[in-house]
Design an enzyme around this catalytic site. Structure first.
Site, PDB file in Angstrom:
ATOM      1  N   ASP A 279       1.515  13.421 -40.049  1.00  0.00           N
ATOM      2  CA  ASP A 279       1.242  12.006 -39.811  1.00  0.00           C
ATOM      3  C   ASP A 279      -0.237  11.815 -39.548  1.00  0.00           C
ATOM      4  OD1 ASP A 279       1.189   9.356 -39.075  1.00  0.00           O
ATOM      5  OD2 ASP A 279       2.399   9.594 -37.276  1.00  0.00           O
TER       6      ASP A 279
ATOM      7  N   SER B  20       4.814   2.854 -35.355  1.00  0.00           N
ATOM      8  CA  SER B  20       3.556   2.654 -36.079  1.00  0.00           C
ATOM      9  C   SER B  20       2.724   1.549 -35.406  1.00  0.00           C
ATOM     10  CB  SER B  20       3.862   2.324 -37.545  1.00  0.00           C
ATOM     11  OG  SER B  20       2.687   2.305 -38.324  1.00  0.00           O
TER      12      SER B  20
ATOM     13  N   HIS C 188       5.075  10.075 -41.054  1.00  0.00           N
ATOM     14  CA  HIS C 188       4.962   8.676 -40.645  1.00  0.00           C
ATOM     15  C   HIS C 188       5.994   7.828 -41.386  1.00  0.00           C
ATOM     16  CE1 HIS C 188       2.562   5.670 -38.489  1.00  0.00           C
ATOM     17  NE2 HIS C 188       2.946   4.847 -39.452  1.00  0.00           N
TER      18      HIS C 188
END
Length: 350
Positions: free
Chosen positions: A290, A136, A320
């Site tokens: 995501d 991320s 995600h």
């Protein structure tokens, strides 16, 4: 969010407090040491099994939108990564909002990485096999570190970068993945904007302006279209509810406050070709469900066009943050194990 609205404490502070309540799982095969590099907390993971040769080194930058993650939230990931790849893993506990805004996190990561690179012999790490890795926002930090260290001949060269559903640009929020996955629970558009505005210290009132693309002038969009345009994304990723949207005219007031998103420390994906072409071998992991999926796809194309070796893994069932479900029992996604195995294999092949 209720505590935040009552001004008792911020949402990130509360969530980090809850995360840190859980005891960490110990692995009998991994030695975990808590250290401080100056004032920066780090965790060092070392396999207990002896090795007659120097080990690979992995500097890990955790995700969490830049506001939620901690060393504890990614402890299991780093522990498993160290054990299965036989690597020395350094996890960096960078400072986060609301107390610490951009660019504090980046500076902490740079400082901790320099300290580690200058101490490789202490930890038995092979200077020719040092990897930066992040998920991320941590993936964006990893790529930023690679770019920053290109001009540092005084430091060991970064061998590779591993970017797991990385956040690589903070400009465009109208790409196919943003449209298709705006309501996915783990990373919705509302939560993304909350993190974006808090991390960059931008007024949340610009939400609709930013979403419509009116926060940047037309010449900026045109300049970066060659790298960020949807035409660079394979057609198969546009089949699920995507419609091109015309950006609204520039809001000058919004631009004055939000142009910090153009800083390469926020958007390493828009670095010039001269920089991108010098990046090391890259492992990219993307997930279908995501919001930021397209950043990985755009990076893959850019690097391949520039001749940088790329290993790409796309998780059709991924979302995600899925890697954090490792060791969650019934809540663990099979996808998390596949991601870890792919990363371990990449490190072992270096």
């Amino acid at each position: 969010m209720i505590f935040e609205k009552l001004r008792i404490c911020s949402m990130p502070q509360f969530v980090r407090f809850i995360h840190d309540l859980w005891p960490l799982k110990e692995d009998p095969d991994v030695l975990v040491t808590d250290l401080y590099y100056g004032t920066i907390p780090v965790k060092l993971y070392q396999p207990k099994v002896s090795s007659c040769v120097p080990r690979p080194g992995i500097v890990f930058y955790h995700g969490g939108g830049g506001v939620l993650g901690t060393l504890k939230t990614h402890h299991v990931i780093c522990c498993r990564l160290s054990k299965q790849s036989g690597s020395v893993v350094l996890a960096v506990g960078y400072r986060s909002p609301p107390q610490h805004k951009f660019p504090v996190a980046t500076r902490d990561c740079i400082a901790a990485t320099i300290h580690f690179l200058k101490s490789l012999n202490v930890y038995g790490v092979d200077p020719d096999r040092v990897v930066v890795c992040g998920d991320s926002v941590g993936g964006g930090l990893a790529m930023t570190i690679c770019q920053k260290f290109l001009g540092r001949p005084d430091l060991p060269k970064i061998r590779a970068q591993i970017l797991i559903y990385a956040v690589l640009q903070a400009l465009d929020f109208q790409s196919p993945s943003y449209q298709q996955n705006k309501n996915i629970p783990m990373l919705s558009w509302n939560f993304t904007f909350y993190c974006w505005s808090l991390y960059l210290d931008i007024n949340p009132s610009w939400k609709s302006t930013v979403m419509k693309g009116a926060h940047l002038p037309a010449e900026i969009w045109e300049k970066y279209r060659k790298w960020l345009g949807a035409e660079n994304i394979p057609e198969r990723f546009k089949k699920r509810s995507y419609q091109p949207v015309l950006r609204e005219p520039l809001n000058e007031a919004a631009y004055l406050e939000t142009n910090i998103a153009l800083d390469l420390m926020n958007s390493p994906l828009i670095a010039e070709d001269e920089v991108m072409s010098r990046l090391p071998e890259t492992c990219i992991v993307s997930c279908e469900y995501d919001l930021v999926r397209d950043s990985s796809l755009l990076l893959k194309k850019r690097l391949e066009d520039l001749g940088v070796p790329v290993t790409w893994h796309h998780m059709e069932d991924g979302f995600h943050g899925v890697l954090n479900t490792l060791d969650m029992g019934y809540l663990q996604s099979p996808c998390s194990t596949r991601i870890l195995n792919a990363v371990v294999h990449f490190v072992n092949e270096l």
